[in-house]
Design a protein around this motif. Structure first.
Motif, short mmCIF file in Angstrom:
data_model
loop_
_atom_site.label_atom_id
_atom_site.label_comp_id
_atom_site.label_asym_id
_atom_site.label_seq_id
_atom_site.Cartn_x
_atom_site.Cartn_y
_atom_site.Cartn_z
N ASP A 201 5.80 6.93 1.27
CA ASP A 201 5.60 6.37 2.61
C ASP A 201 6.73 6.74 3.56
O ASP A 201 6.58 6.62 4.78
N ARG B 56 8.65 0.12 -0.03
CA ARG B 56 7.35 0.74 -0.17
C ARG B 56 7.40 1.89 -1.18
O ARG B 56 8.48 2.34 -1.58
N ASN C 27 7.52 -2.67 7.69
CA ASN C 27 6.37 -2.68 6.79
C ASN C 27 5.10 -3.17 7.48
O ASN C 27 3.98 -2.87 7.03
N LEU C 28 5.25 -3.91 8.56
CA LEU C 28 4.10 -4.38 9.34
C LEU C 28 3.72 -3.42 10.46
O LEU C 28 2.76 -3.67 11.18
N GLY C 29 4.50 -2.36 10.62
CA GLY C 29 4.25 -1.43 11.72
C GLY C 29 4.83 -1.90 13.03
O GLY C 29 4.40 -1.45 14.10
N ARG D 175 2.20 4.94 4.97
CA ARG D 175 3.13 4.50 6.00
C ARG D 175 2.39 3.73 7.09
O ARG D 175 1.31 4.13 7.51
N PRO D 176 2.96 2.63 7.59
CA PRO D 176 2.29 1.89 8.65
C PRO D 176 2.20 2.69 9.94
O PRO D 176 3.02 3.58 10.20
N SER E 132 0.82 -1.20 0.00
CA SER E 132 0.00 0.00 0.00
C SER E 132 0.86 1.25 0.00
O SER E 132 2.03 1.24 0.36
#
Length: 345
Positions: A229, A225, A123-125, A5-6, A2
């Motif tokens: 982001d 990303r 990327n997963l936060g 930004r996470p 996406s």
């Protein structure tokens, strides 16, 4: 992936008595140098922690097996942090075997080839810790440097802000891990930090890591990303003991610039470049020239793609000793007028 930004999770602090995973997501160096590995484990125990090993911690294994151990460590709620033993060169092949669904936010510490996993978690936060691999700085001959140990302690136990400072002396030569009585690496005078355009104060989440590994991620095209982001983040860059030439550094940064990445970062931290390949000991003048050429290459790339960026050179992060641990996905403040860098834990 996406174009947003996470949102980063809050990492729970580690406490004395907690179990912490010690894993080898890249090179299983404990299989070849068990004494160094045991020294690192002893330091963790000295912090009041309980190291937990996995089948591939001390065994050379394929990507799927290493990924399975990582997922087991992250899924186990009784394990409060995950620390890599060392880097390597093939962690990129481990990433496709990882399952985001089993991730529990907890500190992961590593650098070098572990830039792959740091970025995957970003990327997963899930914020992480850039630095702190157990065999290099904890298992160091003569014991860990006080700054390295204090920095890792602050990161794991989340004891508050840490103001980074240049070391008086540093080491970059290898010690013989196979020696029965290993000697600490010799130290030399630190060149000090140098600042480029220190006119503002920037606070933002850290992204980046080892430049060579980031370049591999760019080449793979799967884990980086959209450039937008990263807007407002603090970029961390450092190079490895493979000592890429100034021309290579410029080209890797140029590729990132062509993708639109460099212009997104208002502040950049560049690690003190290691100028010694494995067991190579070039003269001091040659080492200084290598670092000066790398600074010039970085300035050239940012001058072309991000001329307004504030850059701090020779920060003690990455492949150097002592090593400051930085929050990866967590916040750092780069204060140009005060010439100060603060990690917010």
């Amino acid at each position: 992936m996406s174009g947003m930004r996470p949102v980063f999770a809050e990492l729970p602090p580690v406490r004395p008595g907690d179990r912490v995973a010690v894993v080898s997501p890249s090179y299983a160096a404990p299989a070849d140098f068990p004494a160094v590995h045991e020294r690192g484990l002893a330091v963790l125990r000295g912090l009041g922690l309980v190291p937990v090993e996995y089948p591939t911690t001390r065994r050379h294994s394929g990507p799927a097996q290493r990924a399975a151990d990582l997922m087991a460590a992250f899924a186990d709620d009784s394990v409060r942090a995950v620390l890599a033993t060392i880097g390597g060169d093939d962690q990129l092949t481990v990433l496709p075997h990882l399952d985001p669904a089993v991730i529990r936010p907890k500190p992961f510490a590593g650098y070098s080839d572990n830039t792959n996993l740091l970025n995957w978690l970003w990327n997963l936060g899930v914020p992480a810790l850039h630095g702190g691999s157990t065999m290099v700085h904890l298992g160091r001959a003569g014991g860990p440097h006080p700054d390295s140990l204090a920095s890792l302690r602050a990161a794991l136990f989340r004891t508050g802000d840490v103001v980074l400072r240049p070391a008086a002396v540093f080491a970059e030569e290898d010690t013989d891990w196979a020696a029965a009585d290993p000697r600490p690496a010799p130290v030399v005078a630190h060149p000090g930090w140098s600042w480029h355009q220190p006119s503002r104060v920037v606070t933002g989440p850290v992204w980046g890591g080892n430049l060579e590994i980031l370049h591999w991620n760019l080449a793979a095209g799967r884990w980086i990303r959209p450039a937008a982001d990263y807007a407002g983040c603090v970029l961390l860059l450092e190079t490895s003991e493979e000592t890429p030439s100034a021309a290579e550094v410029y080209r890797m940064l140029r590729n990132a610039g062509e993708r639109g990445l460099l212009g997104r970062f208002p502040a950049v931290l560049v690690g003190l470049a290691r100028a010694c390949r494995l067991f190579a000991r070039p003269p001091a003048q040659e080492r200084a020239a290598y670092r000066a050429d790398q600074r010039a290459a970085v300035l050239r790339a940012f001058g072309e793609y991000a001329p307004d960026a504030m850059i701090v050179f020779d920060v003690d992060v990455g492949h150097t000793d002592p090593q400051w641990v930085l929050p990866y996905g967590g916040l750092v403040t780069v204060d140009g007028p005060a010439r100060r860098v603060t990690a917010h834990w």
